[in-house]
Design a protein around this motif. Structure first.
Motif, PDB file in Angstrom:
ATOM      1  N   LEU A  50      52.556 -30.497  -3.690  1.00  0.00           N
ATOM      2  CA  LEU A  50      53.183 -29.903  -4.769  1.00  0.00           C
ATOM      3  C   LEU A  50      53.644 -30.983  -5.668  1.00  0.00           C
ATOM      4  O   LEU A  50      54.458 -32.080  -5.419  1.00  0.00           O
ATOM      5  CB  LEU A  50      54.662 -29.084  -4.177  1.00  0.00           C
ATOM      6  CG  LEU A  50      55.145 -28.273  -5.267  1.00  0.00           C
ATOM      7  CD1 LEU A  50      54.202 -26.815  -5.560  1.00  0.00           C
ATOM      8  CD2 LEU A  50      56.428 -27.829  -4.586  1.00  0.00           C
ATOM      9  N   GLN A  51      53.052 -31.059  -7.002  1.00  0.00           N
ATOM     10  CA  GLN A  51      53.476 -31.976  -7.806  1.00  0.00           C
ATOM     11  C   GLN A  51      54.640 -31.650  -8.593  1.00  0.00           C
ATOM     12  O   GLN A  51      54.505 -30.481  -9.741  1.00  0.00           O
ATOM     13  CB  GLN A  51      52.167 -32.412  -8.831  1.00  0.00           C
ATOM     14  CG  GLN A  51      52.704 -33.342  -9.808  1.00  0.00           C
ATOM     15  CD  GLN A  51      51.568 -33.515 -11.012  1.00  0.00           C
ATOM     16  OE1 GLN A  51      50.526 -32.915 -10.812  1.00  0.00           O
ATOM     17  NE2 GLN A  51      51.958 -34.241 -11.903  1.00  0.00           N
ATOM     18  N   ILE A  52      55.921 -31.963  -8.727  1.00  0.00           N
ATOM     19  CA  ILE A  52      57.156 -31.725  -9.413  1.00  0.00           C
ATOM     20  C   ILE A  52      57.392 -32.224 -10.687  1.00  0.00           C
ATOM     21  O   ILE A  52      58.444 -32.265 -11.385  1.00  0.00           O
ATOM     22  CB  ILE A  52      58.139 -31.411  -8.557  1.00  0.00           C
ATOM     23  CG1 ILE A  52      58.907 -32.901  -7.843  1.00  0.00           C
ATOM     24  CG2 ILE A  52      57.935 -30.285  -7.338  1.00  0.00           C
ATOM     25  CD1 ILE A  52      60.064 -32.505  -7.115  1.00  0.00           C
ATOM     26  N   ASP A  92      56.504 -27.384 -14.600  1.00  0.00           N
ATOM     27  CA  ASP A  92      57.389 -26.433 -15.377  1.00  0.00           C
ATOM     28  C   ASP A  92      56.789 -24.889 -14.837  1.00  0.00           C
ATOM     29  O   ASP A  92      56.233 -24.173 -15.996  1.00  0.00           O
ATOM     30  CB  ASP A  92      56.960 -26.992 -16.773  1.00  0.00           C
ATOM     31  CG  ASP A  92      58.097 -26.032 -17.790  1.00  0.00           C
ATOM     32  OD1 ASP A  92      59.119 -25.685 -17.038  1.00  0.00           O
ATOM     33  OD2 ASP A  92      57.956 -26.082 -18.917  1.00  0.00           O
ATOM     34  N   PRO A  93      57.009 -24.504 -13.959  1.00  0.00           N
ATOM     35  CA  PRO A  93      56.374 -23.290 -13.365  1.00  0.00           C
ATOM     36  C   PRO A  93      57.076 -22.093 -14.209  1.00  0.00           C
ATOM     37  O   PRO A  93      58.335 -22.070 -14.353  1.00  0.00           O
ATOM     38  CB  PRO A  93      56.621 -23.129 -11.916  1.00  0.00           C
ATOM     39  CG  PRO A  93      57.784 -24.081 -11.482  1.00  0.00           C
ATOM     40  CD  PRO A  93      57.774 -25.090 -12.775  1.00  0.00           C
ATOM     41  N   GLU A 106      59.601 -18.764  -8.143  1.00  0.00           N
ATOM     42  CA  GLU A 106      59.652 -17.879  -6.957  1.00  0.00           C
ATOM     43  C   GLU A 106      58.430 -17.563  -6.405  1.00  0.00           C
ATOM     44  O   GLU A 106      57.932 -17.427  -5.296  1.00  0.00           O
ATOM     45  CB  GLU A 106      60.529 -16.692  -7.187  1.00  0.00           C
ATOM     46  CG  GLU A 106      62.146 -17.157  -7.379  1.00  0.00           C
ATOM     47  CD  GLU A 106      62.355 -17.659  -5.804  1.00  0.00           C
ATOM     48  OE1 GLU A 106      62.072 -17.135  -4.822  1.00  0.00           O
ATOM     49  OE2 GLU A 106      62.889 -18.708  -5.986  1.00  0.00           O
ATOM     50  N   GLN A 107      57.773 -16.811  -7.456  1.00  0.00           N
ATOM     51  CA  GLN A 107      56.275 -16.157  -7.070  1.00  0.00           C
ATOM     52  C   GLN A 107      55.402 -17.443  -6.442  1.00  0.00           C
ATOM     53  O   GLN A 107      54.831 -17.174  -5.521  1.00  0.00           O
ATOM     54  CB  GLN A 107      55.662 -15.617  -8.358  1.00  0.00           C
ATOM     55  CG  GLN A 107      54.479 -14.847  -8.042  1.00  0.00           C
ATOM     56  CD  GLN A 107      53.736 -14.454  -9.165  1.00  0.00           C
ATOM     57  OE1 GLN A 107      54.454 -14.068 -10.347  1.00  0.00           O
ATOM     58  NE2 GLN A 107      52.524 -14.403  -9.351  1.00  0.00           N
ATOM     59  N   VAL A 108      55.384 -18.487  -7.422  1.00  0.00           N
ATOM     60  CA  VAL A 108      54.820 -19.678  -6.474  1.00  0.00           C
ATOM     61  C   VAL A 108      54.931 -20.128  -5.387  1.00  0.00           C
ATOM     62  O   VAL A 108      54.122 -20.387  -4.433  1.00  0.00           O
ATOM     63  CB  VAL A 108      54.668 -20.931  -7.954  1.00  0.00           C
ATOM     64  CG1 VAL A 108      53.903 -22.087  -7.296  1.00  0.00           C
ATOM     65  CG2 VAL A 108      54.128 -20.483  -9.127  1.00  0.00           C
ATOM     66  N   LEU A 109      56.524 -20.211  -5.152  1.00  0.00           N
ATOM     67  CA  LEU A 109      56.742 -20.715  -3.933  1.00  0.00           C
ATOM     68  C   LEU A 109      56.260 -19.788  -2.644  1.00  0.00           C
ATOM     69  O   LEU A 109      56.097 -20.331  -1.616  1.00  0.00           O
ATOM     70  CB  LEU A 109      58.125 -20.989  -3.879  1.00  0.00           C
ATOM     71  CG  LEU A 109      58.583 -22.253  -4.626  1.00  0.00           C
ATOM     72  CD1 LEU A 109      59.936 -22.562  -4.564  1.00  0.00           C
ATOM     73  CD2 LEU A 109      58.054 -23.609  -3.901  1.00  0.00           C
ATOM     74  N   ASN A 110      56.461 -18.469  -3.075  1.00  0.00           N
ATOM     75  CA  ASN A 110      56.361 -17.311  -2.067  1.00  0.00           C
ATOM     76  C   ASN A 110      54.671 -17.395  -1.535  1.00  0.00           C
ATOM     77  O   ASN A 110      54.394 -17.425  -0.498  1.00  0.00           O
ATOM     78  CB  ASN A 110      56.381 -16.126  -2.610  1.00  0.00           C
ATOM     79  CG  ASN A 110      58.010 -15.779  -2.596  1.00  0.00           C
ATOM     80  OD1 ASN A 110      58.549 -16.204  -1.814  1.00  0.00           O
ATOM     81  ND2 ASN A 110      58.478 -14.680  -3.461  1.00  0.00           N
ATOM     82  N   GLU A 111      54.060 -17.767  -2.706  1.00  0.00           N
ATOM     83  CA  GLU A 111      52.428 -17.919  -2.365  1.00  0.00           C
ATOM     84  C   GLU A 111      51.879 -19.102  -1.480  1.00  0.00           C
ATOM     85  O   GLU A 111      51.385 -19.025  -0.577  1.00  0.00           O
ATOM     86  CB  GLU A 111      51.980 -17.877  -3.674  1.00  0.00           C
ATOM     87  CG  GLU A 111      50.582 -16.983  -3.820  1.00  0.00           C
ATOM     88  CD  GLU A 111      49.955 -16.765  -5.578  1.00  0.00           C
ATOM     89  OE1 GLU A 111      49.200 -17.671  -5.648  1.00  0.00           O
ATOM     90  OE2 GLU A 111      50.578 -16.144  -5.971  1.00  0.00           O
ATOM     91  N   SER A 157      59.211 -38.142  -9.046  1.00  0.00           N
ATOM     92  CA  SER A 157      59.270 -39.563  -9.791  1.00  0.00           C
ATOM     93  C   SER A 157      60.806 -39.653  -9.797  1.00  0.00           C
ATOM     94  O   SER A 157      61.794 -39.178  -8.959  1.00  0.00           O
ATOM     95  CB  SER A 157      59.029 -39.263 -11.208  1.00  0.00           C
ATOM     96  OG  SER A 157      59.979 -38.409 -11.802  1.00  0.00           O
ATOM     97  N   GLY A 158      61.090 -40.819 -10.459  1.00  0.00           N
ATOM     98  CA  GLY A 158      62.601 -41.265 -10.507  1.00  0.00           C
ATOM     99  C   GLY A 158      63.359 -40.228 -11.177  1.00  0.00           C
ATOM    100  O   GLY A 158      64.873 -40.257 -11.174  1.00  0.00           O
ATOM    101  N   ILE A 159      63.071 -39.410 -12.076  1.00  0.00           N
ATOM    102  CA  ILE A 159      63.655 -38.570 -13.019  1.00  0.00           C
ATOM    103  C   ILE A 159      63.678 -37.101 -12.437  1.00  0.00           C
ATOM    104  O   ILE A 159      64.752 -36.500 -12.481  1.00  0.00           O
ATOM    105  CB  ILE A 159      62.939 -38.442 -14.233  1.00  0.00           C
ATOM    106  CG1 ILE A 159      62.810 -39.862 -14.824  1.00  0.00           C
ATOM    107  CG2 ILE A 159      63.839 -37.676 -15.081  1.00  0.00           C
ATOM    108  CD1 ILE A 159      63.843 -40.598 -14.971  1.00  0.00           C
ATOM    109  N   ARG A 160      62.451 -36.860 -11.543  1.00  0.00           N
ATOM    110  CA  ARG A 160      62.431 -35.430 -11.025  1.00  0.00           C
ATOM    111  C   ARG A 160      62.376 -35.548  -9.520  1.00  0.00           C
ATOM    112  O   ARG A 160      60.819 -35.998  -9.006  1.00  0.00           O
ATOM    113  CB  ARG A 160      61.464 -34.736 -11.749  1.00  0.00           C
ATOM    114  CG  ARG A 160      61.443 -33.387 -11.576  1.00  0.00           C
ATOM    115  CD  ARG A 160      61.833 -32.739 -13.013  1.00  0.00           C
ATOM    116  NE  ARG A 160      61.671 -31.279 -12.376  1.00  0.00           N
ATOM    117  CZ  ARG A 160      60.684 -30.248 -12.993  1.00  0.00           C
ATOM    118  NH1 ARG A 160      59.879 -30.448 -13.669  1.00  0.00           N
ATOM    119  NH2 ARG A 160      60.922 -29.039 -12.680  1.00  0.00           N
TER     120      ARG A 160
END
Ligand code: 8YV
Length: 350
Positions: free
Chosen positions: A5-7, A29-30, A34-39, A50-53
């Motif tokens: 998962l690239q956040i 930036d989904p 919720e839908q993506v995580l459920n899937e 990253s250091g920011i996120r």
């Protein structure tokens, strides 16, 4: 192919390289998280941060198969490392490879602020030179630089500063042994003994607001604050007030609390050098950081030890004899002293 998962925004060539061996899901930036995580949540085995996120407990908790979080940064304050490590999830970061570039920017700031170089450039570009002379700056040689956090980056800045005839002092959580720099027992003591105070310690809860009104007052009306670490370490409104009231002479900042938003007050001040978190932003260093992220992920999924794990962030009394997240390194006791008095636990320099 394992799912990652690239956040956070990462260099395209790193993503392309990883994409050959892994299935990468863009979660920067989904639209419907919720839908993506459920899937895909149950399939995710790694997070690219990253250091920011970085991921917090809620996201980590949603990913039952998570094994590794690889951060494209030396600082790991954006990730809830303790939560991850308690779950046995490995967290990696990118130390060493960016030290030189970050130290170079800090050194540039150390020269820019007292010599008014940013202001001088604006003075020329806006045509003021045709009408008047610019005010004088301050000689850098002989100035006292106080380094808050003498880790890899702090030490690299110290070596550079000495070449310019600057006296280096520091405050850190542990005795540094035989170094040619003077150690001060608290931040207040260091600030009082500094013409320039460089913030080079770790970000995160333990250091939030460490540089506050009192520290800035101790730095004094001829003092400069320099920050290439994390915006959160400095109480930003206290800094703005100190600058407005002339309680310090100026500042040079690459990082901000709430970046990329930068307070309008700072933008308007001529005695403040501002850059958009570029300390590690060179082709060479970003390539090396990307390689390290790749190598850590690759090593883990090849069943080998990762190269640069984040040391355990789990408190000693909680840790017992557990082997945590690929490292048995016990957390270091942190005693950066707030206001010269209260000790607190946390992490130190990067
Ligand atoms: C990066 C950083 O700018 O290494 C760090 O801790 O903050 C920087 O090198 C950042 O991780 C890129 O998003």
């Amino acid at each position: 192919m394992p799912d990652l998962l690239q956040i956070a925004m990462l260099p395209p060539d790193l993503i392309e390289r990883l994409g050959r061996d892994f299935t990468i899901h863009d979660f920067i930036d989904p639209k419907n998280p919720e839908q993506v995580l459920n899937e895909i949540g149950p399939r995710i085995r790694g997070i690219l941060a990253s250091g920011i996120r970085g991921p917090q407990a809620d996201l980590i908790g949603r990913l039952g198969q998570l094994e590794i979080i690889a951060s494209f940064s030396v600082g790991f304050d954006a990730t809830d490392v303790a939560t991850a490590q308690r779950r046995g999830v490995i967290v990696t970061h990118t130390p060493e490879v960016l030290t030189g570039d970050v130290a170079d920017l800090a050194m540039a700031f150390i020269l820019m602020a007292p010599r008014r170089i940013g202001e001088a450039e604006r003075f020329l570009r806006t045509g003021s030179w045709r009408h008047r002379r610019m005010d004088l700056g301050t000689t850098v040689k002989g100035q006292r630089l106080g380094i808050l956090g003498l880790g890899r980056i702090g030490k690299a800045v110290a070596r550079r500063a000495v070449v310019f005839g600057i006296h280096v002092n520091y405050h850190d959580i542990k005795p540094m042994g035989d170094l040619p720099y003077r150690s001060y027992p608290s931040i207040m003591d260091l600030a009082e003994a500094s013409d320039m105070l460089l913030v080079a310690c770790e970000g995160g809860a333990a250091t939030r607001g460490l540089v506050d009104t009192k520290v800035l007052e101790a730095l004094g009306p001829n003092g400069f604050l320099i920050n290439t670490a994390r915006g959160t370490i400095v109480d930003q409104s206290a800094l703005i007030t100190a600058l407005k009231d002339g309680r310090i002479a100026g500042a040079a900042l690459d990082v901000f609390d709430g970046e990329p938003r930068v307070p309008a007050e700072l933008m308007e001040m001529d005695n403040v050098v501002l850059t958009p978190h570029i300390a590690s932003s060179t082709h060479e260093t970003r390539r090396a950081m990307g390689d390290l992220v790749y190598d850590n992920i690759r090593a883990h999924f090849d069943g080998k030890p990762v190269l640069t794990p984040v040391p355990s962030q789990i408190l000693t009394n909680e840790l017992g004899s557990r082997h945590v997240a690929g490292t048995t390194t016990a957390p270091r006791d942190c005693t950066l002293r707030r206001g010269g008095s209260v000790d607190f636990r946390g992490r130190h320099s990067v």
